[in-house]
Write a protein that holds these residues in place. Structure first.
Motif, PDB file in Angstrom:
ATOM      1  N   THR A  73      46.171 -54.789 -10.118  1.00 14.77           N
ATOM      2  CA  THR A  73      46.547 -54.776  -8.711  1.00 14.77           C
ATOM      3  C   THR A  73      47.818 -55.588  -8.567  1.00 14.77           C
ATOM      4  O   THR A  73      47.998 -56.608  -9.232  1.00 14.77           O
ATOM      5  N   ASP A  74      48.683 -55.081  -7.717  1.00 14.15           N
ATOM      6  CA  ASP A  74      49.924 -55.810  -7.439  1.00 14.15           C
ATOM      7  C   ASP A  74      49.836 -56.533  -6.092  1.00 14.15           C
ATOM      8  O   ASP A  74      50.816 -57.039  -5.588  1.00 14.15           O
ATOM      9  N   TRP A 131      51.010 -59.357 -11.644  1.00 14.89           N
ATOM     10  CA  TRP A 131      49.841 -58.517 -11.384  1.00 14.89           C
ATOM     11  C   TRP A 131      48.582 -59.208 -11.905  1.00 14.89           C
ATOM     12  O   TRP A 131      48.628 -59.996 -12.851  1.00 14.89           O
ATOM     13  N   THR A 162      46.376 -50.496  -6.314  1.00 17.91           N
ATOM     14  CA  THR A 162      45.722 -50.650  -7.609  1.00 17.91           C
ATOM     15  C   THR A 162      46.145 -49.522  -8.528  1.00 17.91           C
ATOM     16  O   THR A 162      46.609 -48.471  -8.081  1.00 17.91           O
ATOM     17  N   ASN A 193      46.119 -44.291  -6.470  1.00 21.45           N
ATOM     18  CA  ASN A 193      46.085 -45.007  -7.725  1.00 21.45           C
ATOM     19  C   ASN A 193      47.180 -44.463  -8.635  1.00 21.45           C
ATOM     20  O   ASN A 193      47.507 -43.283  -8.571  1.00 21.45           O
ATOM     21  N   GLU A 222      42.057 -52.159 -15.023  1.00 18.91           N
ATOM     22  CA  GLU A 222      42.619 -51.955 -13.683  1.00 18.91           C
ATOM     23  C   GLU A 222      43.598 -53.085 -13.385  1.00 18.91           C
ATOM     24  O   GLU A 222      43.376 -54.228 -13.771  1.00 18.91           O
ATOM     25  N   THR A 232      41.464 -56.389 -14.013  1.00 16.69           N
ATOM     26  CA  THR A 232      40.016 -56.309 -14.206  1.00 16.69           C
ATOM     27  C   THR A 232      39.770 -55.343 -15.353  1.00 16.69           C
ATOM     28  O   THR A 232      40.208 -54.188 -15.301  1.00 16.69           O
ATOM     29  N   GLY A 257      45.903 -48.467 -13.144  1.00 17.75           N
ATOM     30  CA  GLY A 257      45.195 -48.742 -14.374  1.00 17.75           C
ATOM     31  C   GLY A 257      46.037 -48.501 -15.603  1.00 17.75           C
ATOM     32  O   GLY A 257      47.039 -47.785 -15.563  1.00 17.75           O
TER      33      GLY A 257
END
Length: 117
Positions: free
Chosen positions: A46-47, A33, A51, A12, A44, A36, A53
């Motif tokens: 994600t790409d 991206w 993941t 991460n 958070e 969440t 943040g």
């Protein structure tokens, strides 16, 4: 075929930000991206492969984002780092989804280690 282990691997990346909405808008538009939200101080992203943040409230440091490794045995990993002389700058604490601690390496970089258990 079994999945490769994530134990002791980079898991991460965390960016300290002043404004989560601004960070979401920028990275969403620039790189596509998805996000969440986990309350007002953490989001958070994600790409599609990794993941990470956006954490509000921490100072934006010139060293860059926080690299976070995963460990099956969080306490054992902290003990091993302490025995090697690595300063623990944030002892183990809980967060939504797990627990983690922060340490500095011999060059002064701050990293974190987390575990789901």
């Amino acid at each position: 075929m079994s999945a490769p282990s994530v134990d002791r691997r980079i898991d991460n990346i965390e960016f300290a930000v002043e404004d989560i909405a601004r960070a979401r808008d920028f990275y969403g538009k620039a790189f596509g991206w998805t996000f969440t939200d986990y309350g007002p101080s953490y989001c958070e992203f994600t790409d599609g492969r990794l993941t990470g943040g956006f954490a509000k409230g921490g100072p934006v440091s010139p060293g860059g984002p926080l690299v976070i490794l995963y460990a099956d045995d969080l306490e054992g990993t902290q003990r091993r780092l302490e025995e090697m002389g690595a300063p623990i700058v944030k002892p183990i604490f809980s967060f939504p989804g797990g627990r983690r601690f922060h340490f500095t390496d011999p060059e002064g970089y701050e990293l974190a280690v987390w575990s789901a258990g």
